[in-house]
Design a protein around this motif. Structure first.
Motif, mmCIF file in Angstrom:
data_model
loop_
_atom_site.group_PDB
_atom_site.id
_atom_site.type_symbol
_atom_site.label_atom_id
_atom_site.label_comp_id
_atom_site.label_asym_id
_atom_site.label_seq_id
_atom_site.Cartn_x
_atom_site.Cartn_y
_atom_site.Cartn_z
ATOM 1 N N PRO A 151 0.797 -1.048 0.355
ATOM 2 C CA PRO A 151 0.103 0.297 -0.326
ATOM 3 C C PRO A 151 0.905 1.296 -0.212
ATOM 4 O O PRO A 151 0.372 2.044 -0.550
ATOM 5 C CB PRO A 151 -0.711 -0.376 0.772
ATOM 6 C CG PRO A 151 -0.861 -1.450 1.707
ATOM 7 C CD PRO A 151 -0.070 -2.137 0.900
ATOM 8 N N ARG A 152 1.620 1.344 0.734
ATOM 9 C CA ARG A 152 2.463 2.253 0.219
ATOM 10 C C ARG A 152 3.183 2.818 0.069
ATOM 11 O O ARG A 152 3.485 4.249 -0.558
ATOM 12 C CB ARG A 152 4.095 2.236 1.513
ATOM 13 C CG ARG A 152 4.463 3.401 2.651
ATOM 14 C CD ARG A 152 4.030 4.581 2.676
ATOM 15 N NE ARG A 152 3.508 4.223 4.175
ATOM 16 C CZ ARG A 152 3.955 3.625 5.071
ATOM 17 N NH1 ARG A 152 4.988 4.287 5.181
ATOM 18 N NH2 ARG A 152 3.248 4.337 6.025
ATOM 19 N N TYR A 153 3.835 1.982 -1.274
ATOM 20 C CA TYR A 153 4.048 2.172 -2.384
ATOM 21 C C TYR A 153 3.110 2.635 -3.718
ATOM 22 O O TYR A 153 3.543 3.630 -4.691
ATOM 23 C CB TYR A 153 4.787 1.352 -3.208
ATOM 24 C CG TYR A 153 6.060 1.079 -2.750
ATOM 25 C CD1 TYR A 153 7.089 2.063 -3.254
ATOM 26 C CD2 TYR A 153 6.808 -0.450 -1.871
ATOM 27 C CE1 TYR A 153 8.591 1.447 -2.913
ATOM 28 C CE2 TYR A 153 8.374 -0.841 -1.943
ATOM 29 C CZ TYR A 153 9.319 0.952 -2.101
ATOM 30 O OH TYR A 153 10.130 0.557 -1.748
ATOM 31 N N ARG A 154 1.873 1.976 -3.655
ATOM 32 C CA ARG A 154 0.743 2.235 -3.905
ATOM 33 C C ARG A 154 0.105 4.186 -3.740
ATOM 34 O O ARG A 154 -0.203 4.797 -4.702
ATOM 35 C CB ARG A 154 -0.204 1.298 -4.372
ATOM 36 C CG ARG A 154 0.443 0.356 -4.816
ATOM 37 C CD ARG A 154 -1.248 -0.445 -4.730
ATOM 38 N NE ARG A 154 -2.389 -0.684 -3.586
ATOM 39 C CZ ARG A 154 -2.180 -1.594 -2.374
ATOM 40 N NH1 ARG A 154 -1.076 -2.883 -2.919
ATOM 41 N NH2 ARG A 154 -2.859 -1.276 -1.813
ATOM 42 N N TYR A 155 0.636 4.098 -2.498
ATOM 43 C CA TYR A 155 0.510 5.650 -2.354
ATOM 44 C C TYR A 155 0.392 6.751 -2.815
ATOM 45 O O TYR A 155 0.776 8.079 -2.915
ATOM 46 C CB TYR A 155 -0.027 5.990 -0.560
ATOM 47 C CG TYR A 155 -0.770 6.857 -0.613
ATOM 48 C CD1 TYR A 155 -1.683 7.747 -0.923
ATOM 49 C CD2 TYR A 155 -0.678 6.867 1.098
ATOM 50 C CE1 TYR A 155 -2.133 8.463 -1.014
ATOM 51 C CE2 TYR A 155 -1.933 8.110 1.153
ATOM 52 C CZ TYR A 155 -2.283 8.916 0.862
ATOM 53 O OH TYR A 155 -2.781 9.595 1.154
ATOM 54 N N LEU A 156 1.939 5.799 -2.871
ATOM 55 C CA LEU A 156 3.494 7.130 -2.599
ATOM 56 C C LEU A 156 3.608 7.262 -4.550
ATOM 57 O O LEU A 156 3.798 8.419 -5.244
ATOM 58 C CB LEU A 156 4.676 6.599 -3.143
ATOM 59 C CG LEU A 156 5.585 6.628 -1.369
ATOM 60 C CD1 LEU A 156 6.421 6.682 -1.087
ATOM 61 C CD2 LEU A 156 5.132 8.685 -1.207
ATOM 62 N N LEU A 157 2.928 6.220 -5.155
ATOM 63 C CA LEU A 157 2.427 6.537 -6.189
ATOM 64 C C LEU A 157 1.769 7.178 -7.126
ATOM 65 O O LEU A 157 1.686 8.263 -8.029
ATOM 66 C CB LEU A 157 2.872 5.258 -7.317
ATOM 67 C CG LEU A 157 2.166 5.509 -8.890
ATOM 68 C CD1 LEU A 157 3.460 6.108 -9.512
ATOM 69 C CD2 LEU A 157 1.809 3.674 -9.491
ATOM 70 N N GLU A 158 1.096 7.458 -6.340
ATOM 71 C CA GLU A 158 -0.888 8.428 -6.389
ATOM 72 C C GLU A 158 0.227 9.538 -6.570
ATOM 73 O O GLU A 158 -0.233 10.494 -6.705
ATOM 74 C CB GLU A 158 -2.008 8.184 -5.630
ATOM 75 C CG GLU A 158 -2.448 6.397 -6.096
ATOM 76 C CD GLU A 158 -3.331 6.103 -5.202
ATOM 77 O OE1 GLU A 158 -3.475 7.014 -3.859
ATOM 78 O OE2 GLU A 158 -3.895 5.242 -5.028
ATOM 79 N N VAL A 159 0.671 10.014 -5.181
ATOM 80 C CA VAL A 159 0.985 11.548 -5.134
ATOM 81 C C VAL A 159 2.029 11.808 -6.204
ATOM 82 O O VAL A 159 1.841 13.051 -6.102
ATOM 83 C CB VAL A 159 1.541 11.522 -3.355
ATOM 84 C CG1 VAL A 159 2.538 12.030 -3.071
ATOM 85 C CG2 VAL A 159 1.319 10.710 -2.479
ATOM 86 N N SER A 160 2.682 10.732 -6.392
ATOM 87 C CA SER A 160 3.549 11.378 -7.233
ATOM 88 C C SER A 160 3.071 12.139 -8.570
ATOM 89 O O SER A 160 3.254 12.971 -9.019
ATOM 90 C CB SER A 160 4.684 10.197 -8.017
ATOM 91 O OG SER A 160 5.611 11.221 -8.851
ATOM 92 N N LEU A 161 2.254 10.963 -9.025
ATOM 93 C CA LEU A 161 0.829 11.464 -10.041
ATOM 94 C C LEU A 161 0.033 12.391 -10.124
ATOM 95 O O LEU A 161 0.188 13.664 -10.886
ATOM 96 C CB LEU A 161 0.354 10.410 -10.422
ATOM 97 C CG LEU A 161 0.973 9.290 -11.149
ATOM 98 C CD1 LEU A 161 -0.394 8.191 -11.234
ATOM 99 C CD2 LEU A 161 1.884 9.432 -12.252
#
Length: 522
Positions: A232-242
């Motif tokens: 979940p942490r990596y998916r969330y970071l990807l969302e924040v990046s985008l």
């Protein structure tokens, strides 16, 4: 046409030459050992209990960058001082310089150089890599270990890849290559481009044979991507990046950032811990032209990788290692010097070959120029390392180089407050508010300072009246309700999760609203 044989690793002369860059690193960085913790160090190391012991690290897993955090936990358990952490960083850099020498020596012979010339060029290139001041952000800056340690595993993986091409134990070396790759990604995600680096390094080999040998590495890449996206942490970071900015805006922004980063290779006195580079939100002619230039350059060097093995390799290697942070995926911080850590290898190899191959210059003149260049780099690195001596010197330099940065002003104010220089701290907090009136961090710090409650400054041995600077002068234009609703008490909680989405969004402050961490990259 068969490739030239690999220079023997056991060759005693080569072995001694390989030690020269490592020794140079230790001597050059010796004076930097006593420097203090800086910037992200406070959130990701000093105030993060998850890296204060191996048991705490284990309990925090699974998490992002596990091997990096494991190295912090080992370091903290052995010694929780900045000196202990920095010694490890310097040793990692020394190892990397040695690996760079060996890998470029091998690559040079494969590019058609005789062994003696390949050794000389590789030695100079390794020294340029080791001594360049741009590397201080990955060495002296403790949190920069994410770049240097991931680079170490990448270089070890590349070493094993090269050995697998010629050794009788090719399978064992290829397995070791994959293990090094996995370790690099577990340290920093940008190492996922390593398979492309292996291809670039082996561009002189038959394409089909290289692709066949790359298959297990590519399968491992896919597996690690799936594993990362399952967290979940990596998916969330990807969302924040985008969500940070559009892909078009980021490509336009990075077309200029690449110019800045390329310039850092020659601007020896321009080290900047927190460069304030513009974000390009709308299409403009300059950014488009720069984007076309970089794309044309990329295509051109790919087409000439076999016919111009050194020049094309240098450019392609440089662009490849900047791609994860300076291409498609947005970051809050547009560019940082530590992103150049591995990218630097390509340009320094090209420069070394050009310098030592000057036909119109005598041998003594070529060596003299090389010594002069290395001396200039060493002087610049020593000067840059002095900036890390204390938090005040660090943030004074950063604020001077970025006069419009509210973050730098706020952090300098915090450094002054911890040093019991309350008037100077108040002035910097007020300057930060003037630069960015919407940023509440400096307002909170200013309010806490006016009350004598700023965390970190309690140790100052002064009277209560001396500690409480005039509230009227310090809180002018700072509505008390704004500070209260801003959650002053909440900012006294332990540091934010390193590299978490919240930390990325609120880039620029750490514990006690100190403005420590950039958060976008450790």
């Amino acid at each position: 046409m068969p490739s030239p044989p690999l220079p023997p690793v056991e060759n005693s002369a080569a072995a001694w030459l390989a030690l020269v860059p490592a020794i140079a690193v230790i001597l050059l960085y010796w004076s930097a050992f006593p420097a203090s913790f800086q910037f992200d160090d406070w959130n990701v190391i000093v105030n993060d209990p998850r890296v204060h012991s191996l048991a705490a690290w284990w309990e925090s897993m699974p998490g992002i960058r596990p091997l990096l955090k494991f190295s912090y936990a080992l370091n903290f358990q052995a010694s929780d001082t900045a000196v202990g952490f920095r010694v490890v960083n310097v040793l990692i850099h020394a190892l990397n310089a040695t690996l760079v020498f060996w890998l470029l020596r091998v690559r040079g012979t494969r590019a058609g150089l005789v062994v003696a010339q390949a050794s000389q060029v590789a030695l100079l290139a390794a020294l340029l890599f080791a001594l360049h001041p741009v590397q201080t952000e990955a060495v002296t800056y403790i949190s920069g270990r994410s770049s240097s340690l991931a680079a170490a595993f990448c270089l070890v993986s590349l070493f094993c890849w090269v050995r697998s091409e010629e050794s009788r134990y090719a399978t064992a070396w290829l397995i070791a290559c994959c293990a090094g790759f996995a370790a690099a990604v577990a340290t920093k995600e940008t190492a996922l481009v390593l398979p492309l680096a292996l291809w670039v390094y082996s561009a002189d080999r038959p394409v089909r044979a290289t692709l066949r040998r790359l298959m297990p590495v590519l399968l491992l890449t896919a597996l690690m991507l799936i594993l990362a996206l399952s967290l979940p942490r990596y998916r969330y970071l990807l969302e924040v990046s985008l969500d940070t900015r559009s892909l078009v805006a980021n490509l336009l922004t990075q077309s200029r950032a690449l110019v800045y980063l390329a310039g850092q290779l020659v601007r020896l006195g321009n080290g900047n811990a927190d460069p304030q580079l513009p974000v390009i939100d709308s299409i403009d002619a300059l950014s488009v032209l720069l984007g076309i230039f970089w794309l044309t350059l990329l295509v051109g060097v790919m087409l000439r990788l076999r016919t111009a093995p050194v020049g094309a390799f240098a450019v392609l290697w440089f662009l490849l290692w900047l791609a994860p942070t300076n291409s498609v995926l947005p970051r809050l911080d547009v560019a940082n010097d530590r992103q150049l850590y591995l990218a630097l290898i390509g340009p320094v190899w090209w420069v070394s070959l050009r310098l030592l191959s000057l036909s119109r210059a005598s041998r003594s003149m070529r060596y003299g120029v090389a010594v002069l260049l290395l001396s200039l780099l060493s002087i610049a690195t020593v000067q840059r390392n002095r900036i890390y001596a204390t938090e005040i010197t660090f943030w004074q330099d950063t604020a001077t180089r970025n006069p419009g940065s509210a973050r730098a002003a706020n952090n300098l104010g915090m450094a002054y407050a911890i040093d019991c220089r309350f008037d100077a701290a108040a002035a910097e907090f007020e300057r930060s508010i003037e630069l960015d009136s919407a940023d509440y961090r400096a307002r909170i710090n200013l309010h806490l300072l006016s009350q004598g409650k700023l965390p970190g400054a309690e140790r100052c041995d002064v009277s209560e009246e001396e500690a409480k600077i005039s509230t009227a002068s310090m809180t002018e234009g700072n509505p008390a309700g704004r500070v209260t609703r801003g959650g002053g008490i909440a900012f006294l909680q332990p540091s934010l999760t390193p590299c978490s989405p919240v930390e990325m969004l609120f880039s620029g402050f750490g514990i006690a609203s100190r403005g420590r961490s950039k958060g976008s990259e450790q």
